[in-house]
Design a protein around this motif. Structure first.
Motif, mmCIF file in Angstrom:
data_model
loop_
_atom_site.group_PDB
_atom_site.id
_atom_site.type_symbol
_atom_site.label_atom_id
_atom_site.label_comp_id
_atom_site.label_asym_id
_atom_site.label_seq_id
_atom_site.Cartn_x
_atom_site.Cartn_y
_atom_site.Cartn_z
ATOM 1 N N PRO A 145 -12.886 -0.160 -2.673
ATOM 2 C CA PRO A 145 -11.914 -0.505 -3.713
ATOM 3 C C PRO A 145 -12.499 -1.565 -4.646
ATOM 4 C CG PRO A 145 -10.865 -0.457 -1.550
ATOM 5 C CD PRO A 145 -12.334 -0.347 -1.305
ATOM 6 N N GLY A 146 -12.317 -1.384 -5.935
ATOM 7 C CA GLY A 146 -12.887 -2.309 -6.899
ATOM 8 C C GLY A 146 -14.294 -1.942 -7.319
ATOM 9 N N PHE A 147 -14.850 -0.968 -6.625
ATOM 10 C CA PHE A 147 -16.194 -0.464 -6.938
ATOM 11 C C PHE A 147 -16.200 1.037 -6.633
ATOM 12 C CE2 PHE A 147 -20.655 -2.661 -6.723
ATOM 13 C CZ PHE A 147 -20.785 -2.487 -8.092
ATOM 14 N N ALA A 148 -15.036 1.655 -6.849
ATOM 15 C CA ALA A 148 -14.775 2.998 -6.329
ATOM 16 C C ALA A 148 -15.727 4.053 -6.873
ATOM 17 C CB ALA A 148 -13.326 3.397 -6.626
ATOM 18 N N VAL A 149 -15.913 4.076 -8.185
ATOM 19 C CA VAL A 149 -16.751 5.122 -8.785
ATOM 20 C C VAL A 149 -18.209 4.923 -8.401
ATOM 21 C CG1 VAL A 149 -17.519 6.189 -10.944
ATOM 22 C CG2 VAL A 149 -15.152 5.414 -10.714
ATOM 23 N N TYR A 150 -18.672 3.683 -8.464
ATOM 24 C CA TYR A 150 -20.064 3.400 -8.107
ATOM 25 C C TYR A 150 -20.341 3.796 -6.653
ATOM 26 C CZ TYR A 150 -24.371 0.900 -7.134
ATOM 27 O OH TYR A 150 -25.651 0.587 -6.742
ATOM 28 N N ALA A 151 -19.485 3.362 -5.745
ATOM 29 C CA ALA A 151 -19.689 3.670 -4.330
ATOM 30 C C ALA A 151 -19.672 5.175 -4.093
ATOM 31 C CB ALA A 151 -18.607 2.987 -3.483
ATOM 32 N N ALA A 152 -18.775 5.871 -4.760
ATOM 33 C CA ALA A 152 -18.700 7.330 -4.607
ATOM 34 C C ALA A 152 -19.963 7.993 -5.141
ATOM 35 C CB ALA A 152 -17.469 7.868 -5.326
ATOM 36 N N SER A 153 -20.483 7.475 -6.258
ATOM 37 C CA SER A 153 -21.698 8.070 -6.831
ATOM 38 C C SER A 153 -22.891 7.854 -5.905
ATOM 39 C CB SER A 153 -21.982 7.489 -8.221
ATOM 40 O OG SER A 153 -22.415 6.133 -8.156
ATOM 41 N N LEU A 241 -18.447 3.450 12.696
ATOM 42 C CA LEU A 241 -17.566 3.309 13.854
ATOM 43 C C LEU A 241 -16.088 3.310 13.473
ATOM 44 C CD1 LEU A 241 -19.495 0.610 15.937
ATOM 45 C CD2 LEU A 241 -19.423 3.083 16.312
ATOM 46 N N LEU A 242 -15.764 2.661 12.361
ATOM 47 C CA LEU A 242 -14.366 2.560 11.957
ATOM 48 C C LEU A 242 -13.866 3.863 11.342
ATOM 49 C CD1 LEU A 242 -14.189 -0.954 10.226
ATOM 50 C CD2 LEU A 242 -13.287 -0.332 12.472
ATOM 51 N N PRO A 243 -12.600 4.227 11.561
ATOM 52 C CA PRO A 243 -12.015 5.334 10.805
ATOM 53 C C PRO A 243 -12.103 5.006 9.311
ATOM 54 C CG PRO A 243 -10.581 4.659 12.602
ATOM 55 C CD PRO A 243 -11.656 3.622 12.499
ATOM 56 N N GLU A 244 -12.234 6.013 8.475
ATOM 57 C CA GLU A 244 -12.457 5.768 7.051
ATOM 58 C C GLU A 244 -11.363 4.888 6.444
ATOM 59 O OE1 GLU A 244 -12.369 8.738 3.462
ATOM 60 O OE2 GLU A 244 -14.418 8.633 4.251
ATOM 61 N N GLU A 245 -10.122 5.106 6.817
ATOM 62 C CA GLU A 245 -9.028 4.309 6.248
ATOM 63 C C GLU A 245 -9.196 2.834 6.603
ATOM 64 O OE1 GLU A 245 -4.131 4.044 6.377
ATOM 65 O OE2 GLU A 245 -5.167 5.743 7.274
ATOM 66 N N ALA A 246 -9.616 2.551 7.828
ATOM 67 C CA ALA A 246 -9.833 1.174 8.258
ATOM 68 C C ALA A 246 -11.031 0.573 7.526
ATOM 69 C CB ALA A 246 -10.054 1.127 9.767
ATOM 70 N N ALA A 247 -12.064 1.392 7.311
ATOM 71 C CA ALA A 247 -13.248 0.906 6.610
ATOM 72 C C ALA A 247 -12.912 0.543 5.160
ATOM 73 C CB ALA A 247 -14.348 1.972 6.630
ATOM 74 N N VAL A 248 -12.062 1.344 4.534
ATOM 75 C CA VAL A 248 -11.646 1.069 3.160
ATOM 76 C C VAL A 248 -10.889 -0.249 3.081
ATOM 77 C CG1 VAL A 248 -10.220 1.840 1.250
ATOM 78 C CG2 VAL A 248 -11.593 3.487 2.484
ATOM 79 N N ARG A 249 -9.975 -0.456 4.028
ATOM 80 C CA ARG A 249 -9.202 -1.702 4.050
ATOM 81 C C ARG A 249 -10.120 -2.892 4.285
ATOM 82 N NH1 ARG A 249 -5.291 1.208 7.158
ATOM 83 N NH2 ARG A 249 -6.073 0.181 9.054
ATOM 84 N N PHE A 250 -11.098 -2.724 5.186
ATOM 85 C CA PHE A 250 -12.040 -3.789 5.512
ATOM 86 C C PHE A 250 -12.856 -4.184 4.271
ATOM 87 C CE2 PHE A 250 -16.417 -4.888 6.820
ATOM 88 C CZ PHE A 250 -16.160 -6.056 7.525
ATOM 89 N N LEU A 251 -13.348 -3.199 3.530
ATOM 90 C CA LEU A 251 -14.168 -3.472 2.364
ATOM 91 C C LEU A 251 -13.350 -3.932 1.172
ATOM 92 C CD1 LEU A 251 -16.621 -0.476 2.695
ATOM 93 C CD2 LEU A 251 -17.168 -2.878 2.999
ATOM 94 N N GLY A 252 -12.055 -3.698 1.229
ATOM 95 C CA GLY A 252 -11.202 -4.101 0.127
ATOM 96 C C GLY A 252 -10.688 -5.525 0.245
ATOM 97 N N THR A 253 -11.047 -6.183 1.359
ATOM 98 C CA THR A 253 -10.586 -7.550 1.573
ATOM 99 C C THR A 253 -11.428 -8.554 0.801
ATOM 100 O OG1 THR A 253 -11.967 -7.742 3.548
ATOM 101 C CG2 THR A 253 -9.693 -7.026 3.848
#
Length: 253
Positions: A145-153, A241-253
């Motif tokens: 989150p906050g770097f969504a397009v770059y990370a996806a690319s 290791l983390l489920p994707e939803e948890a990883a997104v929340r972790f990186l969005g902190t």
């Protein structure tokens, strides 16, 4: 048959470091094709390299005509491409709705399409022992989150390189994704538009020379992914290791 290397984004940052190291590490290269927009920076680079000729391609790879120039040169020279480094890339931080349409488009175009097309154009000129470095990022490990397009690319780059590596295995051509965290280059100034990057990210800024050195060592070991630094290796493990939803929340902190 002339043996060459090709580096995109060669005028600065990771591309520049790769070119300098290729000139040292691959003495059998007769020529390195340096592709970048800024001609003056390419000319400065030529003065720093000895033992191998630098052929400058002052091109904007966002323009379709640039591919035609490179394709024409390849068809005319019919070289043996020993190394390809796809280093051109761009990133912008911010919520999607805060970015301009051009910023969003440029990230997808340069990070995904340009890298793919350069690989496609060069592949017919590579042989057994060839090496492709695809510049990805630790941002590829999980949605950010906050770097969504770059990370996806960059996730595209990581997965494209992994699949391509398997396709090219029978030909003896190796593909490696280079996945650093923040690197001290001009990229960071552009990504954060002159603003300070988050404090926790500043702690992990790496030196481009060290990142490139690690990538070259990992390539020699036959690795498919090169991750510089313990913190980025930890991030990769956590993202797995983390489920994707948890990883997104972790990186969005």
């Amino acid at each position: 048959m002339k043996k060459i290397g090709i580096v995109t984004g060669a005028s600065s940052g990771m591309g520049r470091e790769f070119l300098l190291r290729l000139a040292e590490e691959h003495p059998k290269l007769e020529e390195i094709w340096a592709v970048a927009r800024r001609k003056e920076q390419l000319e400065l680079l030529q003065r720093e390299v000895s033992g191998v000729r630098i052929r400058m391609f002052s091109l904007d790879l966002m323009e379709e005509e640039s591919f035609q120039v490179i394709e024409k040169a390849l068809k005319k020279e019919k070289p043996w491409v020993g190394v390809l480094v796809n280093s051109s890339g761009v990133g912008y931080s911010g919520l999607l709705e805060e970015l301009s349409g051009k910023e969003v488009s440029d990230m997808v175009q340069l990070n995904c399409r340009v890298l793919t097309m350069m690989t496609y154009l060069v592949l017919p000129y590579m042989k057994k022992g060839g090496q492709i470095y695809q510049l990805a990022s630790s941002a590829a490990f999980a949605p950010q989150p906050g770097f969504a397009v770059y990370a996806a690319s960059k996730a595209y780059v990581l997965r494209f390189a992994a699949a391509l590596g398997q396709e090219l295995r029978p030909r003896g051509i190796r593909v490696i994704s280079v996945c650093p965290g923040p690197v001290k280059t001009e990229f960071l100034d552009k990504a954060y538009k002159g603003q300070k990057m988050p404090f926790y990210k500043r702690l992990f800024i790496a030196d481009s020379r060290k990142v490139v050195s690690r990538a070259i060592r990992d390539a020699k070991k036959g690795k498919a992914v090169s991750v510089y630094g313990i913190s980025m290796k930890f991030l990769r493990i956590i993202s797995r290791l983390l489920p994707e939803e948890a990883a997104v929340r972790f990186l969005g902190t």
